[in-house]
Scaffold this active site. Sequence first.
Site, mmCIF file in Angstrom:
data_model
loop_
_atom_site.group_PDB
_atom_site.id
_atom_site.type_symbol
_atom_site.label_atom_id
_atom_site.label_comp_id
_atom_site.label_asym_id
_atom_site.label_seq_id
_atom_site.Cartn_x
_atom_site.Cartn_y
_atom_site.Cartn_z
ATOM 1 N N HIS A 101 27.604 -0.051 -4.720
ATOM 2 C CA HIS A 101 27.498 1.292 -4.830
ATOM 3 C C HIS A 101 28.695 1.997 -5.291
ATOM 4 C CE1 HIS A 101 28.980 2.560 -0.790
ATOM 5 N NE2 HIS A 101 28.501 1.359 -0.443
ATOM 6 N N ASP A 117 29.434 5.399 -4.766
ATOM 7 C CA ASP A 117 29.897 6.500 -4.075
ATOM 8 C C ASP A 117 30.588 6.408 -2.963
ATOM 9 O OD1 ASP A 117 27.384 5.687 -2.989
ATOM 10 O OD2 ASP A 117 26.991 7.175 -1.799
ATOM 11 N N ASP A 154 34.756 0.561 0.440
ATOM 12 C CA ASP A 154 33.304 0.597 0.764
ATOM 13 C C ASP A 154 32.848 1.507 -0.544
ATOM 14 O OD1 ASP A 154 30.670 1.001 1.291
ATOM 15 O OD2 ASP A 154 31.107 1.930 3.189
ATOM 16 N N GLU A 177 24.543 5.849 -2.277
ATOM 17 C CA GLU A 177 23.962 4.938 -1.265
ATOM 18 C C GLU A 177 24.266 5.528 0.381
ATOM 19 O OE1 GLU A 177 24.405 1.645 1.716
ATOM 20 O OE2 GLU A 177 25.938 3.121 1.079
ATOM 21 N N GLU A 178 25.398 6.123 0.481
ATOM 22 C CA GLU A 178 25.921 6.742 1.490
ATOM 23 C C GLU A 178 25.024 7.678 2.168
ATOM 24 O OE1 GLU A 178 27.780 4.941 3.395
ATOM 25 O OE2 GLU A 178 29.372 4.221 2.044
ATOM 26 N N ASP A 217 28.242 -5.417 -0.244
ATOM 27 C CA ASP A 217 28.560 -4.053 0.614
ATOM 28 C C ASP A 217 28.649 -4.663 1.917
ATOM 29 O OD1 ASP A 217 28.894 -1.554 1.232
ATOM 30 O OD2 ASP A 217 26.738 -1.150 0.868
ATOM 31 N N HIS A 265 34.285 3.829 6.491
ATOM 32 C CA HIS A 265 33.808 5.452 7.108
ATOM 33 C C HIS A 265 35.146 5.896 7.948
ATOM 34 C CE1 HIS A 265 29.290 4.870 5.784
ATOM 35 N NE2 HIS A 265 30.218 4.367 5.082
HETATM 36 ZN ZN LIG Z 1 28.680 0.407 1.410
#
Ligand SMILES: [Zn+2]
Length: 380
Positions: free
Chosen positions: A76, A78, A106, A139-140, A163, A350
């Site tokens: 992904h 984003d 990520d 995705e997030e 991922d 994150h």
């Molecule tokens: Zn991810």
Amino acid sequence: MIDEERLARTFVDLVKIDSISKEESALCAHIRKILDDLGAETVVDAAGERVGGDCGNLIARFAGNRPAPPLMLNAHMDTVEPGRGVTPVFENGRFRSDGTTVLGADDKSAVAILIEVLTAVRENTLPCGPVDLVFTVCEEIGLLGARHLDFSNVRATFGYALDATDTEGIVVAAPSANRIAVTIHGKDAHAGAAPEKGVNAIAVAARAIDGLALGRLDKETTCNIGVIRGGLAHNIVPPKVVIDAEARSHDEDKLAAVTERMVAAFESAVAAFGGGPDADAPRLEVSVERDFTRTRIPEDHAVVRLARQAATNLGRTIAAKATGGGADANIFFEQGIVTGVLGTGMHDMHTVRENVRLADMVRCAELVLEILRVHASGVD
Ligand SMILES: [Zn+2]
């Protein structure tokens, strides 16, 4: 054949381009140019308009040079906040940010790895079957890109999403999830002058939540109260509370039971305060929605066998694993694309401590390159 320095440069270029969810267009253009130059047929679908973002999903199809069933590779585009103006730092073989933002490994570690793999294939004219690269947006924020992906652009019926963390693992099982949205309607009143005229929605919510088992309920089942919003001021009996909750399980029966138990807890709290479906207050509004559906790849499926064979060829092993998280792979599964999830070595995602070792990215790239080689040689 994987060029570590080139991989590092590609990764640094990617993380320096902001791509918060719904704002992926600059990154998408950068990746698309690279893939066009590698000879792919690229298309950006209309998902951007559907999710209110500035960019759709990027699909790049490589014809390959060997007849084989098309294989999907996914990452992904984003990232989460704080993710603007990322300044990557490379120290002791490891990338991190300067501590003020996430790194964006990520999932840009995956994007860089896939670019490096396809570059190595072309540079060395390696055997390769048809490959569909799928780079999703958003995705997030709820797998939105995958949910709105134009699957007519994807030929593959199996493949891999990059991922996850563990470079020696493949995720073959993920749970189903339900989203539970609850509104408790109480009744407002002056908290000092006439509290008996009010019904305190916060008190009703507290009663319900206090009676609920939360967190990990068993090996394959979890539930969570994630958001609670309510009340107007210290001197007003709160008329309304809104709660966002979820339940997940690898077992559909257990998921149904937990979901029911959560709803029942709110119903009985409302009843305990003298409310019910026909009462003015307190009164309950509940909606239960399927967020995503579980995945399970059998051990003898080509996705697992290919990864195992590739790992063996490299003198490594790969372990089949279950996760409690949901990912684009869940959506691909629903669309009939059996998707194993591989790890790139990213850690502490994150958070502003997010990091990834270059050596782990190289390990992941070597595995994916070998998967393509084994796949093209027709072992599977
Ligand atoms: Zn991810």
